[in-house]
Design a protein around this motif. Structure first.
Motif, mmCIF file in Angstrom:
data_model
loop_
_atom_site.group_PDB
_atom_site.id
_atom_site.type_symbol
_atom_site.label_atom_id
_atom_site.label_comp_id
_atom_site.label_asym_id
_atom_site.label_seq_id
_atom_site.Cartn_x
_atom_site.Cartn_y
_atom_site.Cartn_z
ATOM 1 N N UNK A 14 -20.959 -18.153 -34.682
ATOM 2 C CA UNK A 14 -19.814 -17.819 -33.842
ATOM 3 C C UNK A 14 -20.155 -16.608 -32.975
ATOM 4 N N UNK A 15 -19.604 -16.578 -31.800
ATOM 5 C CA UNK A 15 -19.798 -15.448 -30.904
ATOM 6 C C UNK A 15 -19.424 -14.148 -31.620
ATOM 7 N N UNK A 82 -23.882 -11.791 -31.183
ATOM 8 C CA UNK A 82 -24.303 -12.881 -30.297
ATOM 9 C C UNK A 82 -23.272 -13.185 -29.215
ATOM 10 N N UNK A 83 -23.798 -13.593 -28.075
ATOM 11 C CA UNK A 83 -22.965 -14.018 -26.938
ATOM 12 C C UNK A 83 -23.256 -15.485 -26.656
ATOM 13 N N UNK A 84 -22.371 -16.119 -25.936
ATOM 14 C CA UNK A 84 -22.573 -17.528 -25.598
ATOM 15 C C UNK A 84 -23.911 -17.747 -24.907
ATOM 16 N N UNK A 85 -24.263 -16.802 -24.037
ATOM 17 C CA UNK A 85 -25.498 -16.953 -23.254
ATOM 18 C C UNK A 85 -26.774 -16.718 -24.054
ATOM 19 N N UNK A 86 -26.624 -16.355 -25.324
ATOM 20 C CA UNK A 86 -27.795 -16.250 -26.198
ATOM 21 C C UNK A 86 -28.224 -17.614 -26.728
ATOM 22 N N UNK A 112 -27.437 -21.878 -31.432
ATOM 23 C CA UNK A 112 -26.235 -22.322 -30.718
ATOM 24 C C UNK A 112 -25.118 -21.341 -31.038
ATOM 25 N N UNK A 113 -24.591 -20.695 -30.015
ATOM 26 C CA UNK A 113 -23.500 -19.743 -30.181
ATOM 27 C C UNK A 113 -22.213 -20.385 -29.667
ATOM 28 N N UNK A 114 -21.224 -20.460 -30.572
ATOM 29 C CA UNK A 114 -19.964 -21.125 -30.216
ATOM 30 C C UNK A 114 -18.866 -20.116 -29.880
#
Lengths: 114, 115
Positions: A14-15, A82-86, A112-114
């Motif tokens: 998760x983000x 984590x960020x989505x763009x990671x 995969x970052x959700x």
């Protein structure tokens, strides 16, 4: 033939969560790298590590990222929040000493970052 | 700044056609040169490499590449492609000025081979 291994093969998070990606380098190699590949884009250098310290890092490798060799064998990449763009494929690579050598890549961890 | 440029984003060929993928780099010093292949869903694999000596190097699966120093180029060739060559191909450069330095990748060329 010795090879670089990486775990996990796929990480979903998760983000805002912290993730640690692990790499086991080839045993007599001295230089260690992390690269990433966002889906559909080229492979980008993140950081290089030699003699227990960072040799070089890219603009992507900001304060959210860190690397270490906690036990002399594993080489880890930590993303603190984590960020989505990671979301990307993260490759570890290792290099023996000397100029006439190639970097050996691991199979990658798909983050995969959700 | 050091960079690697691959001329084609996407190449579509029929089986048995000849292949040439262009790669140019910008760096004034001595370099090691590589071509990597990434099959769908798989990781990077080394196709061939050039460190020194004969500028025409042969790799796996019938691929070869020629280093032309005056043109800063390292083009990949294969006389007759197969459907199984469908993959993404990355040219990469390792500037030899600093040992342990990073690989610089081109943006990749996607090759689609029609049976």
């Amino acid at each position: 033939e010795p090879e670089v291994t990486q775990t996990p093969s796929h990480q979903v998070t998760q983000m805002g969560q912290e993730v640690i990606l692990r790499c086991v380098p080839i045993s007599n190699h001295l230089y260690f790298y992390w690269y990433r590949q966002i889906l559909g884009q080229k492979v980008e250098f993140l950081v290089s590590f030699y003699n227990n310290e960072i040799s070089e890092k890219s603009e992507i490798f900001d304060d959210q990222f860190s690397v270490e060799r906690p036990d002399g064998s594993n080489f880890t990449l930590k993303i603190r929040s984590t960020k989505l763009e990671d979301s990307a494929m993260y490759f570890c690579a290792t290099l023996p000493q000397g100029n006439h050598n190639e970097q050996f890549f691991g199979p990658g961890t798909r983050l995969t970052v959700l | 700044a050091q960079s690697v440029s691959q001329h084609n984003h996407h190449v579509i060929l029929s089986e048995a056609a000849s292949l040439e993928l262009g790669c140019n780099y910008s760096y004034g010093g001595t370099v090691n040169l590589f071509w990597y292949v990434q099959y769908p869903g798989q990781h990077l694999q080394l196709l061939l490499k050039y460190f020194s000596g004969d500028p025409l190097v042969k790799g796996i699966k019938g691929f070869e590449a020629e280093f032309i120093k005056s043109k800063f180029s390292f083009n990949l060739r294969k006389p007759s492609v197969q459907w199984s060559d469908t993959a993404e191909y990355f040219c990469a450069v390792f500037p030899r000025g600093n040992q342990g330095g990073k690989l610089i990748f081109g943006q990749g060329t996607e090759l689609s081979v029609k049976p």
